[in-house]
Write a protein that holds these residues in place. Structure first.
Motif, mmCIF file in Angstrom:
data_model
loop_
_atom_site.group_PDB
_atom_site.id
_atom_site.type_symbol
_atom_site.label_atom_id
_atom_site.label_comp_id
_atom_site.label_asym_id
_atom_site.label_seq_id
_atom_site.Cartn_x
_atom_site.Cartn_y
_atom_site.Cartn_z
ATOM 1 N N ASN A 12 0.888 -1.208 0.033
ATOM 2 C CA ASN A 12 0.071 0.070 0.030
ATOM 3 C C ASN A 12 0.845 1.388 -0.227
ATOM 4 O OD1 ASN A 12 -2.954 -1.073 0.223
ATOM 5 N ND2 ASN A 12 -1.740 -2.319 1.819
ATOM 6 N N TYR A 13 2.198 1.146 0.202
ATOM 7 C CA TYR A 13 2.995 2.477 0.250
ATOM 8 C C TYR A 13 4.264 2.249 -0.595
ATOM 9 C CZ TYR A 13 -0.197 3.557 3.978
ATOM 10 O OH TYR A 13 -1.383 3.905 4.515
ATOM 11 N N LYS A 14 4.004 1.918 -1.692
ATOM 12 C CA LYS A 14 5.078 1.585 -2.576
ATOM 13 C C LYS A 14 6.086 2.812 -2.790
ATOM 14 C CE LYS A 14 2.523 -1.890 -5.502
ATOM 15 N NZ LYS A 14 3.229 -3.073 -4.710
ATOM 16 N N GLY A 15 5.557 3.760 -2.630
ATOM 17 C CA GLY A 15 6.394 5.528 -2.960
ATOM 18 C C GLY A 15 7.378 5.378 -1.583
ATOM 19 N N PHE A 16 6.746 5.313 -0.392
ATOM 20 C CA PHE A 16 7.650 5.049 0.666
ATOM 21 C C PHE A 16 8.769 3.985 0.700
ATOM 22 C CE2 PHE A 16 4.173 6.777 3.866
ATOM 23 C CZ PHE A 16 4.298 8.034 3.389
ATOM 24 N N ASN A 17 8.333 2.610 0.080
ATOM 25 C CA ASN A 17 9.228 1.726 0.030
ATOM 26 C C ASN A 17 10.431 2.064 -0.986
ATOM 27 O OD1 ASN A 17 10.031 -1.002 0.371
ATOM 28 N ND2 ASN A 17 8.959 -1.591 -1.536
ATOM 29 N N LEU A 18 10.060 2.643 -2.051
ATOM 30 C CA LEU A 18 11.036 3.104 -3.027
ATOM 31 C C LEU A 18 11.934 3.813 -2.418
ATOM 32 C CD1 LEU A 18 11.993 2.511 -6.088
ATOM 33 C CD2 LEU A 18 10.517 4.309 -6.630
ATOM 34 N N ILE A 19 11.571 4.764 -1.932
ATOM 35 C CA ILE A 19 12.429 5.832 -1.313
ATOM 36 C C ILE A 19 13.257 5.435 -0.164
ATOM 37 C CG2 ILE A 19 12.547 8.163 0.208
ATOM 38 C CD1 ILE A 19 9.882 8.838 -1.048
ATOM 39 N N HIS A 20 12.818 4.479 0.462
ATOM 40 C CA HIS A 20 13.737 3.736 1.494
ATOM 41 C C HIS A 20 14.564 2.832 0.940
ATOM 42 C CE1 HIS A 20 14.175 0.250 4.415
ATOM 43 N NE2 HIS A 20 14.264 1.259 5.327
ATOM 44 N N LYS A 21 14.308 2.067 0.010
ATOM 45 C CA LYS A 21 15.317 1.283 -0.942
ATOM 46 C C LYS A 21 16.376 2.153 -1.489
ATOM 47 C CE LYS A 21 13.179 -2.727 -0.080
ATOM 48 N NZ LYS A 21 12.410 -2.364 1.248
ATOM 49 N N TRP A 22 16.102 3.258 -2.143
ATOM 50 C CA TRP A 22 17.351 4.145 -2.578
ATOM 51 C C TRP A 22 17.952 4.785 -1.380
ATOM 52 C CZ3 TRP A 22 19.382 4.536 -7.108
ATOM 53 C CH2 TRP A 22 18.764 4.074 -8.153
ATOM 54 N N ALA A 23 17.419 5.062 -0.339
ATOM 55 C CA ALA A 23 18.257 5.563 0.859
ATOM 56 C C ALA A 23 19.186 4.273 0.973
ATOM 57 C CB ALA A 23 17.267 6.027 1.849
ATOM 58 N N ASN A 55 15.385 1.260 -10.542
ATOM 59 C CA ASN A 55 14.443 1.100 -9.189
ATOM 60 C C ASN A 55 14.115 -0.626 -9.180
ATOM 61 O OD1 ASN A 55 13.928 3.760 -8.804
ATOM 62 N ND2 ASN A 55 12.202 3.777 -10.115
ATOM 63 N N LYS A 56 14.317 -1.479 -10.115
ATOM 64 C CA LYS A 56 14.277 -2.771 -9.931
ATOM 65 C C LYS A 56 15.543 -3.470 -9.369
ATOM 66 C CE LYS A 56 11.666 -3.809 -14.295
ATOM 67 N NZ LYS A 56 11.558 -4.589 -15.656
ATOM 68 N N VAL A 57 16.460 -3.047 -9.563
ATOM 69 C CA VAL A 57 17.604 -3.481 -9.128
ATOM 70 C C VAL A 57 17.648 -3.162 -7.396
ATOM 71 C CG1 VAL A 57 20.155 -3.455 -8.810
ATOM 72 C CG2 VAL A 57 18.987 -3.896 -11.040
ATOM 73 N N VAL A 58 17.513 -1.883 -7.156
ATOM 74 C CA VAL A 58 17.588 -1.346 -5.906
ATOM 75 C C VAL A 58 16.343 -2.046 -4.981
ATOM 76 C CG1 VAL A 58 16.956 0.807 -4.409
ATOM 77 C CG2 VAL A 58 18.600 0.851 -6.598
ATOM 78 N N ILE A 59 15.347 -2.293 -5.554
ATOM 79 C CA ILE A 59 14.076 -2.977 -4.998
ATOM 80 C C ILE A 59 14.634 -4.471 -4.591
ATOM 81 C CG2 ILE A 59 11.802 -3.663 -4.828
ATOM 82 C CD1 ILE A 59 10.956 -1.226 -6.420
ATOM 83 N N SER A 65 20.117 -8.849 3.430
ATOM 84 C CA SER A 65 21.255 -9.136 2.985
ATOM 85 C C SER A 65 21.109 -10.639 2.196
ATOM 86 C CB SER A 65 22.083 -9.462 4.162
ATOM 87 O OG SER A 65 21.364 -10.478 5.089
ATOM 88 N N LYS A 66 19.769 -11.153 2.001
ATOM 89 C CA LYS A 66 19.803 -12.429 1.369
ATOM 90 C C LYS A 66 20.100 -12.572 -0.062
ATOM 91 C CE LYS A 66 14.762 -12.266 0.215
ATOM 92 N NZ LYS A 66 13.521 -12.807 0.443
ATOM 93 N N ARG A 67 20.342 -11.286 -0.791
ATOM 94 C CA ARG A 67 20.693 -11.397 -2.281
ATOM 95 C C ARG A 67 22.102 -10.906 -2.269
ATOM 96 N NH1 ARG A 67 14.752 -10.168 -3.533
ATOM 97 N NH2 ARG A 67 14.045 -12.362 -4.275
ATOM 98 N N ASN A 68 22.781 -10.534 -1.107
ATOM 99 C CA ASN A 68 24.211 -9.714 -1.315
ATOM 100 C C ASN A 68 25.011 -10.796 -2.238
ATOM 101 O OD1 ASN A 68 23.329 -7.821 0.042
ATOM 102 N ND2 ASN A 68 24.714 -8.347 2.093
ATOM 103 N N ALA A 69 25.316 -12.119 -2.089
ATOM 104 C CA ALA A 69 26.157 -12.834 -2.839
ATOM 105 C C ALA A 69 25.842 -12.849 -4.443
ATOM 106 C CB ALA A 69 26.157 -14.561 -2.382
ATOM 107 N N ASP A 70 24.321 -12.967 -4.643
ATOM 108 C CA ASP A 70 24.240 -12.503 -6.126
ATOM 109 C C ASP A 70 24.590 -11.265 -6.620
ATOM 110 O OD1 ASP A 70 23.029 -13.399 -8.650
ATOM 111 O OD2 ASP A 70 21.047 -12.393 -8.098
#
Length: 132
Positions: A12-23, A55-59, A65-70
């Motif tokens: 429900n808050y995709k904007g907040f989520n995207l901003i958080h991921k870029w941060a 955006n796709k990569v950042v999200i 940390s589960k995708r760090n190795a990839d």
């Protein structure tokens, strides 16, 4: 502070989520530090690069940390990397839409309203007393 469930927030808050991921990307660049001479843009030609952080990569990679190795495999020692930042006006639009959704949620929920009101009163009290 309000403690909305993660599933509800991400739906429900995709904007907040995207901003958080870029941060998170900016604050904790992870394997990005291991690429060489990346370029930064708001609107570069995507076909000129081997790896694009958008955006796709950042999200996908900056959500824990589960995708760090990839991520390390994909970006370490790469030389043709682009960081494609989202438009600041788009981020602001996403932010405003999410704020306009969360304000009624807070206003209509007595527990949220009371919790936030108590915290604001408490912090305001101490900030006023510290100025003297």
């Amino acid at each position: 502070m309000i403690s909305l469930p993660q599933q509800y927030r991400s739906q429900n808050y995709k904007g907040f989520n995207l901003i958080h991921k870029w941060a998170n990307f900016i604050k904790h660049p992870k394997a990005f530090l291991l690429c060489h001479h990346p370029e930064f843009s708001f609107n570069a030609n995507r076909s000129d690069f081997d790896f694009i952080i958008d955006n796709k990569v950042v999200i996908k990679y900056y959500a824990g940390s589960k995708r760090n190795a990839d991520l390390y495999k994909k970006i370490t020692n790469k030389t043709n990397v682009l960081v494609l930042y989202p438009s600041a006006t788009d981020l602001m639009d996403f932010f405003v839409k999410d704020v306009n959704k969360i304000i009624p949620l807070i206003e209509e929920n007595k527990i949220y309203k009371e919790t936030l009101s108590d915290k604001a009163t408490f912090e305001d009290y101490f900030s006023i007393n510290n100025e003297s």
